[in-house]
Design a protein around this motif. Structure first.
Motif, PDB file in Angstrom:
ATOM      1  N   MET A 190       0.842  -1.196   0.000  1.00  0.00           N
ATOM      2  CA  MET A 190       0.000   0.000   0.000  1.00  0.00           C
ATOM      3  C   MET A 190       0.881   1.252   0.000  1.00  0.00           C
ATOM      4  O   MET A 190       0.633   2.189  -0.764  1.00  0.00           O
ATOM      5  N   ALA A 191       1.895   1.266   0.836  1.00  0.00           N
ATOM      6  CA  ALA A 191       2.800   2.418   0.912  1.00  0.00           C
ATOM      7  C   ALA A 191       3.498   2.637  -0.425  1.00  0.00           C
ATOM      8  O   ALA A 191       3.616   3.784  -0.888  1.00  0.00           O
ATOM      9  N   HIS A 218       3.008   5.977  -2.634  1.00  0.00           N
ATOM     10  CA  HIS A 218       4.211   6.731  -2.987  1.00  0.00           C
ATOM     11  C   HIS A 218       4.310   6.892  -4.505  1.00  0.00           C
ATOM     12  O   HIS A 218       4.564   7.992  -5.013  1.00  0.00           O
ATOM     13  N   ALA A 219       4.098   5.807  -5.239  1.00  0.00           N
ATOM     14  CA  ALA A 219       4.194   5.862  -6.702  1.00  0.00           C
ATOM     15  C   ALA A 219       3.164   6.831  -7.288  1.00  0.00           C
ATOM     16  O   ALA A 219       3.459   7.560  -8.245  1.00  0.00           O
ATOM     17  N   ALA A 220       1.983   6.870  -6.714  1.00  0.00           N
ATOM     18  CA  ALA A 220       0.925   7.738  -7.235  1.00  0.00           C
ATOM     19  C   ALA A 220       1.122   9.202  -6.842  1.00  0.00           C
ATOM     20  O   ALA A 220       0.743  10.099  -7.594  1.00  0.00           O
ATOM     21  N   SER A 221       1.721   9.457  -5.682  1.00  0.00           N
ATOM     22  CA  SER A 221       1.694  10.795  -5.100  1.00  0.00           C
ATOM     23  C   SER A 221       3.024  11.524  -5.038  1.00  0.00           C
ATOM     24  O   SER A 221       3.046  12.732  -4.822  1.00  0.00           O
ATOM     25  N   HIS A 222       4.135  10.829  -5.152  1.00  0.00           N
ATOM     26  CA  HIS A 222       5.445  11.472  -5.025  1.00  0.00           C
ATOM     27  C   HIS A 222       5.833  12.125  -6.347  1.00  0.00           C
ATOM     28  O   HIS A 222       5.901  11.456  -7.376  1.00  0.00           O
ATOM     29  N   TYR A 260      -3.767  14.376  -3.334  1.00  0.00           N
ATOM     30  CA  TYR A 260      -4.952  14.286  -4.173  1.00  0.00           C
ATOM     31  C   TYR A 260      -4.784  13.262  -5.284  1.00  0.00           C
ATOM     32  O   TYR A 260      -5.766  12.806  -5.854  1.00  0.00           O
ATOM     33  N   ARG A 261      -3.566  12.867  -5.557  1.00  0.00           N
ATOM     34  CA  ARG A 261      -3.350  11.867  -6.598  1.00  0.00           C
ATOM     35  C   ARG A 261      -3.794  10.481  -6.141  1.00  0.00           C
ATOM     36  O   ARG A 261      -4.296   9.705  -6.940  1.00  0.00           O
ATOM     37  N   PHE A 262      -3.614  10.142  -4.866  1.00  0.00           N
ATOM     38  CA  PHE A 262      -4.126   8.839  -4.413  1.00  0.00           C
ATOM     39  C   PHE A 262      -5.619   8.918  -4.142  1.00  0.00           C
ATOM     40  O   PHE A 262      -6.336   7.946  -4.301  1.00  0.00           O
ATOM     41  N   ALA A 295       9.255   2.172   2.014  1.00  0.00           N
ATOM     42  CA  ALA A 295       8.600   1.339   0.989  1.00  0.00           C
ATOM     43  C   ALA A 295       9.219   1.497  -0.390  1.00  0.00           C
ATOM     44  O   ALA A 295       8.980   0.690  -1.261  1.00  0.00           O
ATOM     45  N   VAL A 296       9.979   2.558  -0.562  1.00  0.00           N
ATOM     46  CA  VAL A 296      10.531   2.809  -1.900  1.00  0.00           C
ATOM     47  C   VAL A 296      11.811   2.061  -2.171  1.00  0.00           C
ATOM     48  O   VAL A 296      12.536   1.684  -1.374  1.00  0.00           O
TER      49      VAL A 296
END
Length: 174
Positions: A6-7, A11-15, A35-37, A173-174
């Protein structure tokens, strides 16, 4: 899905990387766009499903804070079956003139729902308003605790912070 998975997805969607001016006025080369997630229906649904186990058993109403808490509380309500209230930063001056729209909160056990908690300031302000309207608020639930003093500020107001993930979870998580 594990919390690490999940993390990673959040991260992929929002960073984002680039040149950003922060609320403080400082510049940063990295930015977390929550707002991206929230705008990804599949990811938001997975987040809400994972949050269900964190909802205290005696909760009667989920109260999402304007603006980021609204999509989260709506998705969470679908998974818990609990009614939702949508909490404005200030009551509107027309129509119902209500601070909390949707489900009635007076005399009910209310869980405040937010997307990301940094200082906890908006939760403190909104909880004060909700309590003045008769809500019994003891906890706040968020997707991400940025671990920047929010949990401690809430304890001072008799609010326990429950978080799906922390900033540390996202970093590792990254």
């Amino acid at each position: 899905m594990t919390s690490s998975d999940m993390a990673r997805q959040i991260h992929a969607a929002s960073h984002l990387t680039g040149d950003f001016v922060l609320r403080s006025g400082r510049r940063a080369s990295e930015y977390f766009d929550k707002y991206r997630f929230e705008s990804d229906p599949v990811l938001l649904d997975s987040i809400a499903q994972a949050m269900v186990v964190l909802v205290p058993k005696d909760t009667e109403v989920l109260a999402g804070l304007e603006m980021g808490g609204i999509p989260v509380v709506t998705a969470l309500g679908r998974h818990t079956g609990l009614p939702c209230a949508f909490v404005r930063k200030q009551a509107k001056s027309y129509g119902t003139c209500r601070l909390a729209e949707g489900a009635d909160i007076a005399g009910r056990r209310v869980l405040v729902v937010e997307d990301v908690v940094t200082s906890g300031g908006q939760i403190v302000l909104s909880t004060t308003d909700l309590r003045a309207l008769g809500a019994d608020v003891r906890e706040a639930l968020c997707v991400i605790d940025r671990q920047q003093g929010g949990a401690e500020a809430l304890v001072a107001e008799r609010i326990q912070l429950l978080a799906l993930l922390t900033a540390d979870d996202l970093r590792t998580a990254v």
